[in-house]
Design a protein around this motif. Structure first.
Motif, mmCIF file in Angstrom:
data_model
loop_
_atom_site.group_PDB
_atom_site.id
_atom_site.type_symbol
_atom_site.label_atom_id
_atom_site.label_comp_id
_atom_site.label_asym_id
_atom_site.label_seq_id
_atom_site.Cartn_x
_atom_site.Cartn_y
_atom_site.Cartn_z
ATOM 1 N N HIS A 53 29.309 119.910 62.435
ATOM 2 C CA HIS A 53 29.755 118.849 61.812
ATOM 3 C C HIS A 53 30.964 118.524 61.444
ATOM 4 O O HIS A 53 31.641 117.394 61.450
ATOM 5 C CB HIS A 53 28.951 118.859 60.251
ATOM 6 C CG HIS A 53 27.628 118.645 60.168
ATOM 7 N ND1 HIS A 53 27.031 118.360 58.947
ATOM 8 C CD2 HIS A 53 26.553 118.557 61.185
ATOM 9 C CE1 HIS A 53 25.611 118.110 59.320
ATOM 10 N NE2 HIS A 53 25.299 118.187 60.674
ATOM 11 N N VAL A 112 31.952 116.630 64.645
ATOM 12 C CA VAL A 112 31.721 115.287 64.499
ATOM 13 C C VAL A 112 32.641 114.658 63.596
ATOM 14 O O VAL A 112 32.801 113.467 63.821
ATOM 15 C CB VAL A 112 30.315 115.091 63.916
ATOM 16 C CG1 VAL A 112 30.024 113.801 63.472
ATOM 17 C CG2 VAL A 112 29.422 115.683 65.012
ATOM 18 N N ASP A 113 33.084 115.272 62.659
ATOM 19 C CA ASP A 113 34.248 114.426 61.674
ATOM 20 C C ASP A 113 35.416 114.368 62.570
ATOM 21 O O ASP A 113 36.067 113.289 62.300
ATOM 22 C CB ASP A 113 34.445 115.249 60.529
ATOM 23 C CG ASP A 113 33.352 115.132 59.492
ATOM 24 O OD1 ASP A 113 32.436 114.373 59.472
ATOM 25 O OD2 ASP A 113 33.196 116.026 58.680
ATOM 26 N N SER A 150 25.697 105.305 64.213
ATOM 27 C CA SER A 150 25.815 106.410 63.303
ATOM 28 C C SER A 150 27.145 106.651 62.973
ATOM 29 O O SER A 150 27.259 107.134 61.494
ATOM 30 C CB SER A 150 25.199 107.626 64.115
ATOM 31 O OG SER A 150 23.893 107.613 64.386
ATOM 32 N N THR A 151 28.158 106.626 63.570
ATOM 33 C CA THR A 151 29.712 106.662 63.193
ATOM 34 C C THR A 151 29.913 105.744 61.944
ATOM 35 O O THR A 151 30.385 106.182 61.032
ATOM 36 C CB THR A 151 30.545 106.411 64.411
ATOM 37 O OG1 THR A 151 30.199 107.295 65.418
ATOM 38 C CG2 THR A 151 32.014 106.534 64.208
ATOM 39 N N ILE A 200 28.328 106.266 58.724
ATOM 40 C CA ILE A 200 28.995 107.632 58.065
ATOM 41 C C ILE A 200 30.032 107.064 57.490
ATOM 42 O O ILE A 200 30.363 106.960 56.132
ATOM 43 C CB ILE A 200 29.126 108.768 59.052
ATOM 44 C CG1 ILE A 200 27.867 109.632 59.282
ATOM 45 C CG2 ILE A 200 30.030 109.754 58.244
ATOM 46 C CD1 ILE A 200 27.937 110.501 60.659
ATOM 47 N N GLN A 253 24.087 113.501 56.918
ATOM 48 C CA GLN A 253 24.218 114.718 57.434
ATOM 49 C C GLN A 253 23.367 114.669 58.968
ATOM 50 O O GLN A 253 23.854 114.990 60.039
ATOM 51 C CB GLN A 253 23.866 115.856 56.754
ATOM 52 C CG GLN A 253 24.870 116.246 55.651
ATOM 53 C CD GLN A 253 25.442 115.255 54.606
ATOM 54 O OE1 GLN A 253 24.309 114.443 54.045
ATOM 55 N NE2 GLN A 253 26.346 115.312 53.935
ATOM 56 N N HIS A 312 22.861 111.986 60.523
ATOM 57 C CA HIS A 312 23.551 111.230 61.470
ATOM 58 C C HIS A 312 24.659 112.131 62.267
ATOM 59 O O HIS A 312 24.847 111.788 63.195
ATOM 60 C CB HIS A 312 24.127 109.970 60.782
ATOM 61 C CG HIS A 312 23.383 108.896 60.651
ATOM 62 N ND1 HIS A 312 22.660 108.151 61.824
ATOM 63 C CD2 HIS A 312 22.475 108.453 59.642
ATOM 64 C CE1 HIS A 312 22.017 107.344 61.032
ATOM 65 N NE2 HIS A 312 21.657 107.495 60.016
ATOM 66 N N ARG A 313 25.067 112.915 61.507
ATOM 67 C CA ARG A 313 26.075 113.968 62.171
ATOM 68 C C ARG A 313 25.345 114.984 62.920
ATOM 69 O O ARG A 313 25.986 115.057 64.279
ATOM 70 C CB ARG A 313 26.853 114.963 60.804
ATOM 71 C CG ARG A 313 27.992 114.148 60.358
ATOM 72 C CD ARG A 313 28.571 114.921 59.480
ATOM 73 N NE ARG A 313 29.985 114.231 58.769
ATOM 74 C CZ ARG A 313 29.897 113.494 57.706
ATOM 75 N NH1 ARG A 313 28.906 113.291 57.042
ATOM 76 N NH2 ARG A 313 31.175 112.807 57.410
#
Lengths: 366, 387
Positions: free
Chosen positions: A268, A271-272, B309-310, B313, B372, B374-375
């Motif tokens: 995660h 991903v951020d 997804s990006t 979010i 989460q 989607h992450r």
């Protein structure tokens, strides 16, 4: 006929080849705390490729391409830590000359593509004009004062000095070898030099005027914003490279008999960083889409430089974290990229400074 | 039937705006708020009567057959007018699923009844034990003669209190891997054994319900897409509309309110607050830029992938942060239910209030896959990180 996008793609591919064939982080490591902060033979390569003239108009002897083309080159070159000395000479210095209206403009600009004129803009910290005065003397001018932040200053052939005269700010091209010019330097975060210039009664002729009071401050402001957008592209390239390094590492490093890239908390976090990098690319695209229109250029620069600085700093920090202890060593190349980010993000205004400009422009409550 | 795609984008936008202004009552302009059928049915029928109800359906079935560019414009105009979602599952999901996987009889029977508002649909997917892990669902359908007999417990069923039909994912084979034993079945809710129990949400809405299915029957002819093929059918259902979940429209509306609250509360001259508003404005602007890039791809007829997804979010998290700062700026008035009184006058947001905005903004980070989840998707599918 090649479209604009084709040219951007071709230039990006060329820059990728230059990086692939270049010394990369090893070269950057060997140049640390060495003057002039780049390999002189690299300047020759940039000249041969024509890249010093990308932002010089065709009628002035350059290639006459735009910010998107230069941004594509710098974005790739920074992945090999090779953005210098293109940024100070071929972007900031060249663009100040382009926007000038004085007699020195044309001759100097014509020498930029061949690397014969390496012009560095003399500023003080945080984009301030330097404390330099110009007093009329013998049909010319006498310049005195200091400029504390002159990127490219140590190896420039010419210092572009904004000086306060009685009738306003004039921009002079001072040959670096002129009597009364003293050049020293500080070291930037990436161990490349930041020039500092002192001028003691330096005599220049009227022919050395690059911009008159009618144009000087605007020329500097526009060139700074244009350079911010190109620097933002460099910061995006650095972000892309650090994220790729980090993902590679997460795919090979094992702890508890598992690849650390399989741990959800770390996934995660990665991903951020990816999301931020995508958003930075969008902000850069916004910055480039204005096409250099003076009316929209400041907002374009604020958004691109602010977002890309912020993102690159975050990717840098979290890349160290995701590498763990190895990321904290001098031996690992990641640190070279992190320090380059710290250098470029601070130059010409970090994210907080761009946000302040955004507020001053009235956008916060719009 | 009109060929809407023949209009220029601008002409279509004006046509959509004119239609909305002429027919959508003001009491439906409540943004994210859920509205009951009794309040929304006139608008639903007006859309149907004028051909504006089913933007994605083909014209021969009473739809507008909008291409993606026009479809996005229509959604933008809905957002601009702040129109609340109405009973949408039939138009949004049942129609497209039947057109893709249904039999000619199913299409001929159900599609006209969706347009007429006779059949109101809800979606029976989530269960108490199967939320993000939807494939773990336990509702069972066994075949007795030519009938499915269904038992199970669905939850978070939006619109179930007003619906008379539900499409259900049910397990029809327990011996295979969990995704492979699921079927997609159309169920009439008007029968014994169907119990709908409303769930009151944290912001006081009765938008969702639990649906209990006890020996509920559906003819085997109500199977969609083949036995044990329901997972694939359900996957196909979230298509174009996923893009809209990543649009910055919710954040923009919340930002308008944030700026109004900042002014009313006299915090628009507080540099510490203005700096934080500026950051959110920049986030919103760059999110919009990302969204616009995807919208351009869609307009150009290109397919899209995990960038949705990006967008989902950043859009939902930015929206939530804006409501958080709004409540903070409101100070003690931020702790009030209902309209907040300020020295310069009350903040008039219609029926909405600050607390409600703040709470409502939690939902988009959960529905349609939590941020989460989607992450997780991005980590595996885009970054290629190991399982």
């Amino acid at each position: 006929m090649a479209t604009e996008n084709d040219i951007v793609a071709e230039l990006a591919a060329s820059a990728q080849r230059v990086v692939a064939d270049g010394p990369g982080p090893t070269g950057a490591r060997s140049r640390r705390s060495q003057l002039p902060g780049y390999d002189p033979s690299y300047l020759g390569l940039l000249t041969d490729l024509g890249w010093l003239g990308i932002l010089v108009p065709e009628e002035d002897g350059g290639i006459g391409l735009g910010l998107p083309e230069m941004a594509a080159v710098v974005r790739e070159l920074e992945k090999g830590l090779m953005g210098e000395p293109l940024l100070p000479y071929a972007v900031l210095g060249a663009r100040v000359l382009v926007h000038g209206d004085g007699p020195a403009r044309a001759a100097l600009l014509a020498q930029v593509p061949a690397g014969e004129c390496l012009a560095a803009l003399a500023l003080d910290f945080n984009g301030a004009l330097p404390a330099v005065t110009a007093v009329p003397a013998d049909g010319g001018w006498r310049l005195s004062g200091q400029a504390g932040s002159v990127v490219g200053g140590v190896s420039a052939t010419h210092l572009l000095v904004p000086a306060q005269a009685a009738d306003g700010v004039r921009l002079f091209a001072v040959p670096a070898s002129s009597p009364g010019v003293t050049r020293t330097h500080l070291w930037r975060a990436d161990d490349t030099p930041l020039g500092q210039v002192a001028l003691a009664e330096v005599v220049v002729g009227n022919g050395e005027v690059v911009a008159t009071p009618a144009a000087a401050e605007t020329a500097v402001a526009r060139a700074l914003d244009e350079t911010r957008i190109v620097a933002a592209a460099g910061l995006l390239g650095l972000s892309e490279h650090m994220l790729a390094m980090t993902l590679d590492y997460m795919g090979v490093r094992k702890q508890y008999d598992q690849l650390i890239g399989s741990f959800q908390a770390l996934q995660h976090k990665a991903v951020d960083l990816y999301i931020d990098k995508e958003r930075a690319a969008a902000a850069l695209q916004f910055g480039l889409a204005t096409g250099g229109d003076p009316a929209t250029l400041p907002l374009a620069a604020v958004r691109a430089k602010g977002r890309c600085s912020d993102t690159a700093c975050r990717v840098a920090r979290d890349s160290i974290q995701l590498h763990g202890a190895i990321g904290f060593t001098d031996e690992h190349d990641l640190g070279l990229y992190v320090k380059r980010v710290l250098t470029l993000s601070a130059w010409l205004g970090n994210a907080g400074e761009q946000r302040r400009r955004f507020i001053d422009m009235g956008w916060a409550l719009a | 039937m009109r060929d809407w795609n023949a209009l220029s984008d601008e002409a279509f936008r004006l046509a959509a705006r004119d239609f909305i202004e002429a027919h959508c009552p003001t009491h439906l302009r409540r943004g994210e708020e859920h509205v009951r059928w009794a309040q929304s049915k006139d608008w639903y029928h007006a859309m149907a009567a004028h051909g504006w109800l089913a933007p994605g359906w083909p014209m021969e079935h009473g739809g507008m057959a909008l291409k993606p560019a026009k479809h996005l414009i229509y959604l933008e105009e809905w957002a601009r007018a702040g129109i609340s979602r109405v009973m949408e599952q039939g138009v949004l999901n049942v129609g497209p699923v039947l057109l893709a996987h249904g039999t000619p009889d199913q299409i001929a029977h159900y599609l006209p009844r969706i347009l007429s508002g006779e059949d109101l649909w809800c979606q029976g997917f989530s269960e108490p034990g199967a939320g993000s892990d939807l494939a773990g669902l336990r509702t069972e359908a066994r075949i007795e003669g030519d009938t499915f007999v269904i038992n199970g417990h669905k939850i978070w069923t939006s619109g179930a209190v007003d619906a008379n039909h539900i499409f259900v994912l049910a397990r029809t084979d327990k011996t295979v891997k969990k995704q492979a034993g699921i079927s997609f079945i159309l169920v009439d809710m008007n029968q014994p054994g169907v119990t709908v129990k409303p769930i009151v949400t944290v912001n006081g809405d009765a938008e969702f319900a639990e649906v209990f299915l006890d020996d509920v029957c559906a003819p085997v002819g109500n199977l969609v897409g083949g036995l044990n093929n329901g997972w694939r059918v359900a996957q196909s259902l979230l298509g174009f509309e996923r893009v809209w979940a990543g649009s910055p429209h919710m954040g923009r509306q919340a930002m308008d309110r944030l700026v109004r609250v900042a002014r009313l509360a006299g915090r628009d001259r507080d540099p510490a607050i203005v700096d934080r508003i500026a950051q959110l404005q920049l986030d919103l602007a760059d999110n919009s830029e990302m969204y616009e890039r995807l919208a351009q791809e869609i307009r150009a007829g290109h397919s899209f992938g995990f960038e949705v997804s990006t967008l989902k979010i950043v859009a939902t998290e930015t929206y939530a942060r804006i409501t958080e700062l709004t409540l903070e700026i409101a100070g003690e008035q931020g702790g009030l239910a209902g309209e907040a009184p300020f020295a310069d006058g009350p903040l008039l947001l219609g029926k909405a209030d600050l607390l409600r905005d703040y709470l409502t903004a939690r939902a988009p980070m959960i529905y349609g896959g939590t941020v989460q989840i989607h992450r997780n998707i991005l980590a595996k599918r885009v970054l290629g990180l190991p399982a």
